[in-house]
Scaffold this motif. Structure first.
Motif, mmCIF file in Angstrom:
data_model
loop_
_atom_site.group_PDB
_atom_site.id
_atom_site.type_symbol
_atom_site.label_atom_id
_atom_site.label_comp_id
_atom_site.label_asym_id
_atom_site.label_seq_id
_atom_site.Cartn_x
_atom_site.Cartn_y
_atom_site.Cartn_z
ATOM 1 N N PRO A 6 0.819 -1.210 0.000
ATOM 2 C CA PRO A 6 0.000 0.000 0.000
ATOM 3 C C PRO A 6 0.853 1.260 0.000
ATOM 4 N N GLY A 7 0.385 2.253 -0.725
ATOM 5 C CA GLY A 7 1.025 3.566 -0.731
ATOM 6 C C GLY A 7 -0.028 4.652 -0.727
ATOM 7 N N ILE A 55 -7.556 0.984 -1.749
ATOM 8 C CA ILE A 55 -7.882 0.276 -0.515
ATOM 9 C C ILE A 55 -8.124 1.312 0.573
ATOM 10 N N SER A 56 -8.760 0.882 1.645
ATOM 11 C CA SER A 56 -9.042 1.803 2.754
ATOM 12 C C SER A 56 -7.771 2.089 3.543
ATOM 13 N N ALA A 60 -4.743 -0.506 4.534
ATOM 14 C CA ALA A 60 -3.345 -0.175 4.279
ATOM 15 C C ALA A 60 -2.518 -0.306 5.559
ATOM 16 N N ALA A 61 -3.029 0.225 6.675
ATOM 17 C CA ALA A 61 -2.315 0.158 7.951
ATOM 18 C C ALA A 61 -2.137 -1.292 8.401
ATOM 19 N N ASN A 62 -3.174 -2.093 8.264
ATOM 20 C CA ASN A 62 -3.081 -3.503 8.660
ATOM 21 C C ASN A 62 -2.058 -4.251 7.810
ATOM 22 N N THR A 63 -2.064 -3.992 6.513
ATOM 23 C CA THR A 63 -1.122 -4.661 5.613
ATOM 24 C C THR A 63 0.309 -4.258 5.929
ATOM 25 N N LEU A 64 0.545 -2.959 6.139
ATOM 26 C CA LEU A 64 1.895 -2.500 6.465
ATOM 27 C C LEU A 64 2.367 -3.069 7.802
ATOM 28 N N GLU A 69 5.836 -6.925 10.735
ATOM 29 C CA GLU A 69 5.977 -8.107 11.589
ATOM 30 C C GLU A 69 6.746 -9.229 10.891
ATOM 31 N N ALA A 70 6.609 -9.298 9.573
ATOM 32 C CA ALA A 70 7.317 -10.317 8.801
ATOM 33 C C ALA A 70 8.746 -9.892 8.460
#
Length: 77
Positions: A6-7, A55-56, A60-64, A69-70
């Motif tokens: 996400p950007g 995306i919302s 985006a925050a959840n994906t980042l 974490e990974a």
């Protein structure tokens, strides 16, 4: 395997169907030709220089966060 990130849109050039997106401290120019109705502040899922879809901010925050974490991004992204 493909990876999209996400950007946030920080600049638009509608004449060329390009946007500048920010991912943490990194800014990247991407094509928005595949996505309709892109506006400043929108979050886009980007892959190899192309925006794939909007995306919302929450998504985006959840994906980042998952990328962090990974170990795929720095903590301040």
């Amino acid at each position: 395997m493909c990876l999209a990130i996400p950007g946030k849109v920080v600049a638009l050039d509608e004449a060329t169907d390009m946007a500048t997106v920010s991912v943490g401290n990194v800014k990247k120019d991407v094509s928005i030709a595949l996505v309709e109705d892109v506006n400043l502040g929108d979050y886009l899922l980007i892959h190899v220089g192309y925006a794939l879809n909007k995306i919302s901010e929450e998504e985006a925050a959840n994906t980042l966060k998952m990328f962090e974490e990974a170990g795929l991004t720095e903590a301040d992204v």
